[in-house]
Every structure is written in structure tokens, then in C-alpha cells.
Design a protein around this motif. Structure first.
Motif, mmCIF file in Angstrom:
data_model
loop_
_atom_site.group_PDB
_atom_site.id
_atom_site.type_symbol
_atom_site.label_atom_id
_atom_site.label_comp_id
_atom_site.label_asym_id
_atom_site.label_seq_id
_atom_site.Cartn_x
_atom_site.Cartn_y
_atom_site.Cartn_z
ATOM 1 N N GLU A 191 65.396 37.816 33.271
ATOM 2 C CA GLU A 191 65.188 37.859 34.723
ATOM 3 C C GLU A 191 64.163 38.926 35.086
ATOM 4 O O GLU A 191 63.284 38.703 35.925
ATOM 5 N N ASN A 192 64.267 40.105 34.462
ATOM 6 C CA ASN A 192 63.285 41.163 34.748
ATOM 7 C C ASN A 192 61.870 40.738 34.343
ATOM 8 O O ASN A 192 60.897 41.023 35.027
ATOM 9 N N SER A 193 61.753 40.052 33.209
ATOM 10 C CA SER A 193 60.439 39.594 32.743
ATOM 11 C C SER A 193 59.812 38.627 33.733
ATOM 12 O O SER A 193 58.626 38.705 34.042
ATOM 13 N N ILE A 194 60.620 37.692 34.228
ATOM 14 C CA ILE A 194 60.085 36.702 35.183
ATOM 15 C C ILE A 194 59.607 37.407 36.454
ATOM 16 O O ILE A 194 58.550 37.087 37.023
ATOM 17 N N HIS A 195 60.384 38.408 36.915
ATOM 18 C CA HIS A 195 60.003 39.131 38.134
ATOM 19 C C HIS A 195 58.670 39.883 37.924
ATOM 20 O O HIS A 195 57.788 39.862 38.782
ATOM 21 N N LYS A 196 58.517 40.542 36.767
ATOM 22 C CA LYS A 196 57.281 41.288 36.500
ATOM 23 C C LYS A 196 56.080 40.361 36.428
ATOM 24 O O LYS A 196 55.015 40.656 36.941
ATOM 25 N N VAL A 197 56.234 39.240 35.744
ATOM 26 C CA VAL A 197 55.129 38.283 35.614
ATOM 27 C C VAL A 197 54.684 37.769 36.977
ATOM 28 O O VAL A 197 53.502 37.626 37.283
ATOM 29 N N THR A 198 55.664 37.489 37.870
ATOM 30 C CA THR A 198 55.343 36.982 39.214
ATOM 31 C C THR A 198 54.540 38.011 40.000
ATOM 32 O O THR A 198 53.542 37.694 40.660
ATOM 33 N N ASN A 199 54.950 39.286 39.946
ATOM 34 C CA ASN A 199 54.229 40.340 40.674
ATOM 35 C C ASN A 199 52.794 40.501 40.148
ATOM 36 O O ASN A 199 51.849 40.661 40.910
ATOM 37 N N ILE A 200 52.644 40.459 38.835
ATOM 38 C CA ILE A 200 51.296 40.623 38.248
ATOM 39 C C ILE A 200 50.375 39.496 38.694
ATOM 40 O O ILE A 200 49.211 39.690 39.035
ATOM 41 N N ILE A 201 50.891 38.275 38.683
ATOM 42 C CA ILE A 201 50.071 37.124 39.072
ATOM 43 C C ILE A 201 49.631 37.250 40.533
ATOM 44 O O ILE A 201 48.474 36.997 40.898
ATOM 45 N N ASP A 202 50.565 37.668 41.436
ATOM 46 C CA ASP A 202 50.223 37.797 42.863
ATOM 47 C C ASP A 202 49.160 38.874 43.065
ATOM 48 O O ASP A 202 48.190 38.688 43.812
ATOM 49 N N ASP A 203 49.351 40.040 42.422
ATOM 50 C CA ASP A 203 48.379 41.124 42.592
ATOM 51 C C ASP A 203 46.985 40.712 42.099
ATOM 52 O O ASP A 203 45.975 40.989 42.732
ATOM 53 N N THR A 204 46.940 40.071 40.944
ATOM 54 C CA THR A 204 45.652 39.642 40.384
ATOM 55 C C THR A 204 44.945 38.642 41.307
ATOM 56 O O THR A 204 43.733 38.670 41.496
ATOM 57 N N LYS A 205 45.732 37.749 41.906
ATOM 58 C CA LYS A 205 45.143 36.744 42.791
ATOM 59 C C LYS A 205 44.495 37.392 44.015
ATOM 60 O O LYS A 205 43.378 37.054 44.414
ATOM 61 N N VAL A 206 45.157 38.382 44.621
ATOM 62 C CA VAL A 206 44.619 39.055 45.820
ATOM 63 C C VAL A 206 43.331 39.808 45.462
ATOM 64 O O VAL A 206 42.332 39.743 46.177
ATOM 65 N N ASN A 207 43.339 40.527 44.337
ATOM 66 C CA ASN A 207 42.163 41.316 43.950
ATOM 67 C C ASN A 207 40.958 40.427 43.679
ATOM 68 O O ASN A 207 39.827 40.737 44.060
ATOM 69 N N ILE A 208 41.187 39.326 43.003
ATOM 70 C CA ILE A 208 40.069 38.419 42.681
ATOM 71 C C ILE A 208 39.488 37.805 43.955
ATOM 72 O O ILE A 208 38.277 37.624 44.099
ATOM 73 N N GLU A 209 40.342 37.474 44.942
ATOM 74 C CA GLU A 209 39.834 36.912 46.196
ATOM 75 C C GLU A 209 38.945 37.922 46.929
ATOM 76 O O GLU A 209 37.886 37.567 47.465
ATOM 77 N N LYS A 210 39.331 39.202 46.928
ATOM 78 C CA LYS A 210 38.506 40.219 47.588
ATOM 79 C C LYS A 210 37.133 40.329 46.912
ATOM 80 O O LYS A 210 36.102 40.372 47.559
ATOM 81 N N ILE A 211 37.147 40.378 45.589
ATOM 82 C CA ILE A 211 35.886 40.541 44.855
ATOM 83 C C ILE A 211 34.983 39.326 45.046
ATOM 84 O O ILE A 211 33.763 39.430 45.168
ATOM 85 N N LEU A 212 35.575 38.133 45.096
ATOM 86 C CA LEU A 212 34.777 36.920 45.285
ATOM 87 C C LEU A 212 34.105 36.916 46.662
ATOM 88 O O LEU A 212 32.971 36.441 46.819
ATOM 89 N N ASN A 213 34.791 37.420 47.687
ATOM 90 C CA ASN A 213 34.180 37.499 49.027
ATOM 91 C C ASN A 213 32.973 38.430 49.012
ATOM 92 O O ASN A 213 31.929 38.155 49.599
ATOM 93 N N ILE A 214 33.120 39.573 48.316
ATOM 94 C CA ILE A 214 31.997 40.518 48.237
ATOM 95 C C ILE A 214 30.810 39.873 47.515
ATOM 96 O O ILE A 214 29.658 39.990 47.920
ATOM 97 N N SER A 215 31.093 39.165 46.415
ATOM 98 C CA SER A 215 30.029 38.493 45.664
ATOM 99 C C SER A 215 29.336 37.439 46.517
ATOM 100 O O SER A 215 28.125 37.244 46.436
ATOM 101 N N LYS A 216 30.081 36.740 47.365
ATOM 102 C CA LYS A 216 29.499 35.706 48.217
ATOM 103 C C LYS A 216 28.498 36.309 49.201
ATOM 104 O O LYS A 216 27.405 35.777 49.430
ATOM 105 N N ASP A 217 28.852 37.458 49.800
ATOM 106 C CA ASP A 217 27.934 38.117 50.745
ATOM 107 C C ASP A 217 26.667 38.571 50.024
ATOM 108 O O ASP A 217 25.554 38.439 50.548
#
Length: 744
Positions: free
Chosen positions: A542-568
Motif C-alpha cells: 500500500e505504501n509503495s502504491i501511494h509513493k508511485v502515485t505521488n511521483i507520477i503526479d509531481d512529474t506530470k505538473v513539472n513537465i507541463e510547466k517546462i513545455l509551456n516555457i519551451s512553447k513561448d
């Protein structure tokens, strides 16, 4: 390449010819040698496969005899009802005669022991009396015989016998006080009416197979193959015989390692030979030993045939270390290559010495001939003294050069016009330079925008690296889960072991199973430990599943920010590139104007061509003087013609001989590149031909439409002492201080 060889020196040709023959013979010999080496390797592999085939046949013979023995022994007990010394003596005689049966038991249909031998194969008394206290009804061989689970093949006349594959027999251990690796053959005892009245079981130790293997090992030991190894597999791929004297200090005795026998599975270990056997293949291959890691040649064969039940599924592997088997071949290869290199070097040295010695002798003869030719050339060169008269005729050419001055002035005026056009072109070029400078600045801005994009990509990579670090945490959690799983596996193993011990204890104690309660309590404790470990594993998952979910969410937000900067950043680069395109369009327009100016320059060049035509008329005067020089040169050439022809013939012979000896070291002019031997006669002939061609070319050059061109009247004419214009006569030679020379 062939052309270079043909033009090389004689000693090089001889040397190349010898080396070519040696190389061809050497390549042929090497190919034949390697074919021989390969055939030797194939012979070794075939020998191993024949060994495995012989082992298969020998094992079949032994199995056929053991299978028939138990059926033959059962006939003696046809009327057997009670135990007597007669039957015991009969069993003792059988054991002594065959020498492989540890015990032979006769039981009734309830598993009660009726008779058993009380002597060992070497005639010593054994404590077989303790077996009468046991009941054999729960043994595998007894139960399978009662259930008529026979290993049989009616087509091969194998019927009515149960076979227990190789195992450590507890009953033999009880009697002989030592672990014994054995097999069991069991069958019914029938009365005269054909009804079963009991079961006879023979317990031959596994030496009936092992003796065959040791005999084969003796043959290989004579060939100095100490790494010889035989492995016998059952139908599941488990090792039931592992004979490897090299791992036992080269001792011939077979070791019975409980960690290997019936425990180590070659098929599960991924052994290539075992995999091919279970795929139905037979043959040889080279692969690494899954336990020792040694590279081995392996022959593998299924133990099937007319004297064994194919359902038994035994498979035999014969293995020898490749380094040991190929050592003789490798030594032969090394000896061959060393001998070949020495012989090749000796022949090359002898060829080089022979070709060099012969070439030097021939070269000496050719050089002596060249020296004689040199003396003759010096005599011929004296005839060229008449050519000095050409210098007097050269003075007459100066007057004709005066007439070229007028035409040069006209060319000068046209060049001024061309200069003006060039100035205008220069201004346009300056404008283009300014535009290009501006475009350069814009491109620099574009580079900065691209740099921003690169920085954005770097941030993406950093985030990906951070994500990888977090994923490593998941790996650690999984590792912890794995360690807990190992605990459960160990507990399960111990539970099985305790259960087995409990069953053995109960079997030995009969109805008085006092130790069973203790074992049962221990099993309960182990089961409790297994449950606790399972709960811990669930919590960790259960702890492993929770950690994996948090990592995936954080990575997704960071990549979206960087992609917006690259687009500009990309949009900024696109705008700058459009501005750059407009600037270079203006440069293109200016280039069109420059092209128009170039057309004007071309028109001016046409006018210059007319001036050059006037110069051609003036050069006509030089033509007649050139003809005079040509006549004098021809007269000089006729004087030396006789000597030149003789010198040329000698030179040709010397040059041809030197070319044969030294090849390309002889130049086209007849001079030895190495020694510098001159060829004056040939040079004089070339000089004569060259001058004649130049004179004829000049004569044709200063003609217009096939007629002599008229000369241009010079602007400045010579004057006499009174200041009057003096018109020079056509054949008059001007003096050195003629004023026409000053303009030149």
C-alpha cells in the motif's frame, strides 16, 4: 597496381614473382591445415557422442537385466507361505552372486515382511532383523505395486514391474548404517493358481549404472582427458547421477552429493544441452557448465531403445572441458604458424638477396653504356653554336613592339570606364554588407532564443533524473518485499520439513505417536510467523502504491510547466526568423542591380577586344623576324643531325636497359633519377622540335584571315639631328637609344 608493377625495377619484379608464388602456396597450405584442424574437432565431438550412445546402450542392458531379475526371483517364491531358512539362504546366494543388491525383501499383501537376506554381497552378516519390525505398506514401491502402477511396455515385453527411480533408501541405511543411493524393482509373487500372494522387491544400489560410467572414464583417462564428466537426468530434468572426478581430486569413486542428486535441475538452470534433449534433439554442442562456468564440449543422448522402457525418460550428458580437448589442436596450430612464419621469412630473405644481386650486376652494365653515351652527347652539343646568331635577330623584334603602344593606350581608356562601373558596384556591395550585418544581429537573437529552448530541455532532463531517483525508492521498497517473501519461503520450507518429520515419526511409532504433538505445535508457530509476514507485505505494498502515485503526479505538473516555457521560446524564435527573411530579401534586390552593372562591364570588355585586335596587327611584324630565327636554328640542327641520330640510338638502348632494371627510376627525358645520368642527344632532339613548333605557332598567330596584318603607324616617330621627323626604312634596325623604346 598492375601498371606500377610492370614499370618497377627488375629486382622488384623478381622479388614480387617469388613472393606471389610463396603467398599462393602458403594460403593453400593454411586452408588445408585449417580444414584438418576442423576435422579433428569434429572427430572429438563424434567420439563424445559415440560415448554417450555407448553409455545409453550399456544402461539399457543393465536395466533389462535388473527388470528381468525381479521377475525371475519371484518364481522361486511361488509356493511361499511362511519364512524359513531356505528362503533366506536363497536370497543370500542371489545377493552374493550379483553383488549389487543390498537387500531383497519378500512381503505379504499387507506389507508385513516375510523374508529378507541377512548377509551382504561380500558375505558379511548384516542386521536385517530390525526390518521385521517395520511394515512396508506405506512405502511408495509397495503402494504403487499394489495399485499395479507398473513401468511397462508390452511391445518390448516389459510387464508387471514397478520401478522406483534413484533415491537414498532409508531401509538400507538402517541395515548398513550408511547412506546408500539405490533403486527399487518390485513385482507380485503368484501362486500356482495365478493369484498374487505377496510382493518381492529388489534394492540394487546405483552401482549397476555407475559401474558403466567408471569403465568409460578409464578409456578417457588413457587419452589424458581428466575433465571427463557424465550426468544422468531423469524425466523431469533432475540430476540422478553426477560423475566428475576432476572435482574430486581425480578420484575414480562416485560421490553421492545430496545437494545435487534429485535436487539440481539442469533444465531449470537453462543448460543448453538439457533444453535440446527435452526438445527431442540429440547431438553435440559447446556451452558453459551452469555450475562451474567452464566452456565444455557436450554430447547428449536420450536413453531409449529395445532394452528399456522409453517412458522412464532418462537422458545422458557426456562433457569434457574444451580447453583440455583442444589443447593438442591449439599446440599444433601454434607450431604450424611458427614454422610457416620462419619458412616464409627465410624464403623472402633469399628472394630479396637473389633479386638484388642480379639487379646490381645488370645495372652496372647499363651505367657503363650510359657513360659512353654521355661523351657522344657532348660532341653533338657543340653543333648548337650556330644558334648564337639568333640573338642578333632578336634586336629587330624591338621595332615591331613600338607599334603595340597605340593599342595599349586605347585599352587604357576602356579600363577607366570599367573602373567607374566597379566603383558603383563597390557602393552597392557596401549596402549589402550593412544589410548582412543587420541580418547577422537578427540571427544572433535567434540563437539566443534557441539557447532558451535548450535550457528548457535541460530542465526537463533534470526533472526526469529526479523522477528516476524517486523510482529508486520504489525499487528499495520492492527489495524489502522480496526479503519478506524469502522469510515466508523459508517458513514454508521448514513447515514442510516438520510435517515430513512428523509423518516419519508417526510411522515409526505406530499408534504411540508421542512426538507428533511436539511437531504439530512447531508447525503452528511457523504458520503464525507466515501470517505476520504476509500482513507486513500487504502494508508495504500500500505504501509503495501511494509513493508511485505521488511521483507520477509531481512529474506530470513539472513537465507541463517546462513545455509551456519551451512553447513561448519557440514562438519568439519563429518571429525573429521571419524578420531575418525580410532583410535577406532586400539583399536579393541589391544583387539584381549589381548584375545590371556587370552587363555594362561586359560591353566595355567587347571594346577592349577590338583594341587587342590592333595589337595582333602589330605583332605581325614580329612574325617575319621569327622566321629568320627559325631558318638559322634549322641550319644548326642539320649540322648536328648525324651525331644526334647516333647518340639517340645509343641513348634509347641505355634507357631501355635501365628501365628494365630500375623501372620508373628512369624519367621520360632519359635521366636516371637515382644517378642523374644525362641524355643530351635526346634533349637536343626535343629542343629542336619544340623551337620549330613555337615558330610555326607564332607565324600562324599573327595572320588575319590568312593574310599578313598591316602594321599600325606609331604615334611617336624618330627625329634626325635637325628635329625633323625621320621615317625609318623597312629593313632598318633601330639603335639602342631609339625614342620608341622609351614608351616601352
Amino acid at each position: 597496381m598492375f601498371y606500377k608493377i610492370m614499370n618497377s625495377s627488375l629486382k622488384v619484379k623478381i622479388f614480387i614473382l617469388n613472393i606471389s608464388g610463396i603467398i599462393i602456396l602458403g594460403i593453400t597450405f593454411v586452408i588445408l591445415s585449417f580444414m584438418n584442424f576442423n576435422s579433428q574437432e569434429e572427430l572429438i565431438k563424434n567420439k563424445l557422442f559415440l560415448t554417450s550412445d555407448n553409455l545409453s546402450d550399456s544402461i539399457q542392458d543393465q536395466f533389462y537385466e535388473r527388470y528381468g531379475d525381479v521377475k525371475t526371483f519371484s518364481l522361486h517364491f511361488k509356493n511361499f507361505t511362511t519364512n524359513s531358512r531356505e528362503y533366506v539362504n536363497y536370497l543370500n546366494q542371489i545377493v552374493k552372486f550379483y553383488g549389487i543388491y543390498s537387500i531383497i525383501t519378500v512381503c505379504d499383501l499387507n506389507g508385513r515382511l516375510l523374508s529378507v537376506n541377512d548377509e551382504s554381497p561380500d558375505g558379511k552378516k548384516i542386521n536385517s532383523e530390525i526390518l521385521y519390525k517395520d511394515n512396508f505398506s506405506k512405502t511408495n514401491w509397495f503402494q504403487e505395486t499394489i495399485q499395479k502402477k507398473f513401468l511397462e511396455d508390452t511391445k518390448k515385453d516389459f510387464t508387471g514391474v514397478n520401478f522406483q527411480d534413484a533415491y537414498f533408501d532409508d531401509y538400507i541405511e538402517k541395515v548398513y548404517k550408511e547412506k546408500t543411493y539405490s533403486t527399487t524393482f518390485s513385482t507380485f509373487i503368484y501362486n500356482s493358481k495365478g493369484d498374487p500372494i505377496g510382493i518381492i522387491s529388489t534394492h540394487p544400489n546405483f552401482s549397476w549404472v555407475e559401474a558403466v560410467v567408471t569403465r568409460v572414464y578409464d578409456n578417457y583417462l588413457k587419452s589424458n582427458y581428466k575433465s571427463f564428466q557424465v550426468t544422468l537426468l531423469n524425466k523431469s530434468g533432475d540430476v540422478i547421477l553426477d560423475y566428475n572426478p576432476s572435482q574430486n581430486n581425480d578420484k575414480k569413486e562416485i560421490q553421492h552429493d545430496e545437494k545435487i542428486l534429485n535436487s539440481y535441475n539442469l533444465l531449470k538452470a537453462g543448460q543448453p544441452a538439457a533444453e535440446k534433449l527435452f526438445q527431442g534433439e540429440e547431438g553435440t554442442l559447446e556451452s558453459k557448465n551452469s555450475r562451474t562456468g567452464n566452456n565444455q564440449i557436450q554430447a547428449f543422448k536420450k536413453v531409449i531403445g529395445p532394452k528399456i522402457v522409453d517412458e522412464l525418460g532418462w537422458k545422458v550428458l557426456v562433457r569434457v572441458n574444451a580447453s583440455e580437448v583442444y589443447s593438442t589442436i591449439i599446440n599444433s596450430k601454434i607450431t604450424f604458424f611458427i614454422s610457416f612464419i620462419l619458412i616464409f621469412s627465410l624464403i623472402v630473405f633469399m628472394s630479396l638477396f637473389f633479386s638484388k644481386n642480379l639487379g646490381e650486376k645488370l645495372k652496372m652494365v647499363a651505367r657503363n653504356l650510359a657513360v659512353g653515351n654521355q661523351k657522344l652527347n657532348k660532341t653533338s652539343s657543340g653543333a648548337s653554336v650556330d644558334s648564337q646568331q639568333l640573338s642578333a635577330s632578336a634586336i629587330e623584334q624591338a621595332a615591331a613592339l613600338q607599334e603595340t603602344v597605340t593599342a595599349v593606350n586605347q585599352i587604357n581608356a576602356m579600363m577607366n570606364k570599367t573602373s567607374e562601373m566597379a566603383s558603383i558596384s563597390r557602393k552597392k556591395s557596401d549596402e549589402n554588407k550593412s544589410k548582412v550585418t543587420k541580418g547577422k544581429n537578427i540571427v544572433r537573437n535567434m540563437v539566443e532564443s534557441i539557447s532558451n529552448i535548450k535550457s528548457s530541455n535541460t530542465n526537463i532532463m533534470d526533472q526526469v533524473i529526479e523522477g528516476n531517483k524517486r523510482i529508486s525508492e520504489i525499487v528499495k521498497v520492492i527489495a524489502e518485499i522480496e526479503s519478506k517473501t524469502k522469510v515466508i519461503n523459508e517458513i514454508v520450507f521448514q513447515t514442510k520439513l516438520l510435517s515430513f518429520n512428523a509423518s516419519v515419526e508417526a510411522a515409526r511409532a505406530g499408534e504411540h505417536g508421542r512426538g507428533f504433538s511436539v511437531v504439530a505445535e512447531e508447525v503452528g508457530n511457523l504458520a503464525q510467523m507466515s501470517g505476520n509476514a504476509s500482513k507486513e507485505i500487504s502494508s508495504m505494498l500500500e505504501n509503495s502504491i501511494h509513493k508511485v502515485t505521488n511521483i507520477i503526479d509531481d512529474t506530470k505538473v513539472n513537465i507541463e510547466k517546462i513545455l509551456n516555457i519551451s512553447k513561448d521560446a519557440m514562438k519568439s524564435g519563429e518571429d525573429i526568423s521571419k524578420e531575418c527573411a525580410l532583410i535577406f530579401e532586400e539583399i536579393f534586390d541589391n544583387t539584381e542591380e549589381v548584375n545590371n552593372l556587370v552587363y555594362e562591364i561586359a560591353n566595355s570588355a567587347q571594346e577592349q577586344a577590338k583594341g587587342v585586335n590592333e595589337i595582333t596587327h602589330a605583332m605581325h611584324e614580329l612574325d617575319s623576324v621569327t622566321h629568320q630565327n627559325s631558318n638559322i636554328a634549322q641550319k644548326s640542327a642539320q649540322t648536328a643531325e648525324e651525331l644526334l641520330n647516333q647518340s639517340y640510338e645509343i641513348e634509347q638502348m641505355a634507357s631501355h636497359l635501365l628501365k628494365i632494371i630500375d623501372g620508373d627510376n628512369i624519367s621520360s627525358t632519359g635521366i636516371d633519377k637515382d644517378k642523374g645520368t644525362p641524355n643530351s642527344g635526346h634533349n637536343l632532339r626535343q629542343f629542336q622540335n619544340l623551337n620549330t613548333q613555337n615558330y610555326e605557332a607564332k607565324s600562324d598567330k599573327f595572320k588575319v584571315d590568312g593574310k599578313k596584318a598591316t602594321s599600325i603607324k606609331p604615334q611617336n616617330t624618330p627625329q634626325d639631328v635637325n628635329g625633323k621627323v625621320k621615317t625609318p626604312q623597312p629593313d632598318e634596325v633601330p639603335s639602342y637609344n631609339d625614342p620608341r623604346f622609351e614608351e616601352l
